[in-house]
Design an enzyme around this catalytic site. Structure first.
Site, PDB file in Angstrom:
ATOM      1  N   ARG A 192       5.234  -2.783  12.914  1.00 32.95           N
ATOM      2  CA  ARG A 192       5.963  -1.725  12.171  1.00 32.95           C
ATOM      3  C   ARG A 192       6.209  -0.222  12.808  1.00 32.95           C
ATOM      4  NH1 ARG A 192       1.575  -1.912   7.326  1.00 32.95           N
ATOM      5  NH2 ARG A 192      -0.100  -0.570   8.448  1.00 32.95           N
TER       6      ARG A 192
ATOM      7  N   LYS B 126      -0.013   3.554  -2.944  1.00 32.39           N
ATOM      8  CA  LYS B 126      -0.926   4.405  -2.780  1.00 32.39           C
ATOM      9  C   LYS B 126      -0.363   5.867  -3.082  1.00 32.39           C
ATOM     10  CE  LYS B 126      -4.388   1.737  -0.291  1.00 32.39           C
ATOM     11  NZ  LYS B 126      -3.883   0.463  -0.340  1.00 32.39           N
TER      12      LYS B 126
ATOM     13  N   SER C 121      -6.141   3.541   4.071  1.00 35.12           N
ATOM     14  CA  SER C 121      -5.324   2.314   3.278  1.00 35.12           C
ATOM     15  C   SER C 121      -6.317   1.464   2.553  1.00 35.12           C
ATOM     16  CB  SER C 121      -4.473   1.616   4.193  1.00 35.12           C
ATOM     17  OG  SER C 121      -3.270   1.072   3.223  1.00 35.12           O
TER      18      SER C 121
ATOM     19  N   SER D 281       0.711  -1.291   0.060  1.00 39.24           N
ATOM     20  CA  SER D 281      -0.037  -0.192   0.018  1.00 39.24           C
ATOM     21  C   SER D 281       0.872   1.372   0.028  1.00 39.24           C
ATOM     22  CB  SER D 281      -0.929  -0.225   1.315  1.00 39.24           C
ATOM     23  OG  SER D 281      -1.775  -0.817   1.049  1.00 39.24           O
TER      24      SER D 281
END
Length: 272
Positions: A254, A74, A119, A71
């Site tokens: 993350r 994007k 997202s 993603s």
């Protein structure tokens, strides 16, 4: 443990691949490894101090290895959509297709800004279909984004391992985005920067885009790419992680790693 490389050694390894910045000093910082170990993942992290031209890396080999963008693509998808007029503004509504998915925020009509914030895969798949294969390929080629391969499916090439990009190349993209150096109108670049903003307070602002996908070995891949700014001084970063554990909480891991490293480097206090 910090290892300083000679200028010759750095140039020999990364002169071609490390295209994100012009480096006066490159340092590998293996102290970052503990954050990956604590979270039971492999990965890499890079931080670029734009004002001082200082580039700090953990795991140089991975930082220059291409992986699916998931993603984080994007960013490009939104830039192309706004530049071409496929999407008029960040408030333009993209209709929900009516398919129930396991992320509740995706099961509704969303503006571009909302789809970016959540997202939403299906909304950005629809945007990619509207852009079309030829136009998308033109812009990916123009950006020289990763391996520049779309593959057979216009609405999943950033997820199915057709398109691959290195962490270093991702940092190069967002650095150019920050400085209005991409081949898009300045208003378009600002709109995407605004959508990337996550926190804005008296000590710092931080902007990024995350990503989560699966590589050819079905290992989970996680991304965070963006910048943190203190006292009007930007620092660009890119984090990439990988794990074979199907139960790993990629969104939490993350951000745990990103926040741990940035805190270690002295961020979040407005003193950088």
């Amino acid at each position: 443990m910090k290892i300083k490389y000679s200028a010759f050694h750095v140039l020999a390894i990364v002169a071609i691949l490390l295209s994100s910045c012009s480096m006066n000093n490159v340092e590998q910082d293996n102290s970052f490894k503990k954050y990956f170990d604590e979270n039971k993942v492999n990965g890499s992290f890079a931080l670029f101090d734009n004002g001082r031209g200082k580039f700090v890396i953990y795991n140089l080999k991975r930082d220059t290895t291409r992986i699916l963008p998931a993603s984080t693509f994007k960013i490009v998808n939104a830039l192309v959509a706004l530049q071409t007029g496929v999407i008029t503004t960040d408030s333009t509504i993209i209709k929900w297709d009516g398919v129930q998915r396991n992320v509740s925020n995706w099961n509704q009509d969303l503006s571009l800004a909302q789809a970016f914030r959540y997202s939403s895969v299906p909304h950005f798949q629809e945007i990619a279909r509207r852009i079309g294969r030829d136009t998308m390929q033109k812009w990916i080629d123009s950006l020289k984004y990763g391996n520049m391969k779309i593959g057979p499916a216009i609405d999943s090439f950033w997820l199915d391992n057709s398109l691959q990009v290195s962490p270093d190349e991702e940092m190069g993209l967002v650095k150019k985005l920050y400085f209005d150096q991409l081949p898009f109108r300045k208003g378009v670049q600002k709109a995407v920067r605004d959508m990337m903003l996550q926190e804005d307070n008296s000590n710092y602002t931080i902007s990024y885009k995350t990503g989560w996908g699966f590589n050819g070995e079905n290992h989970a891949i996680g991304w965070v790419v963006g910048w943190i700014e203190e006292n009007r001084h930007p620092y660009f970063f890119v984090l990439n992680i990988e794990t074979a554990d199907p139960e790993a909480d990629i969104p939490a891991i993350r951000l745990n790693i990103l926040n741990g490293i940035l805190k270690q480097k002295g961020f979040f206090e407005g003193k950088m």
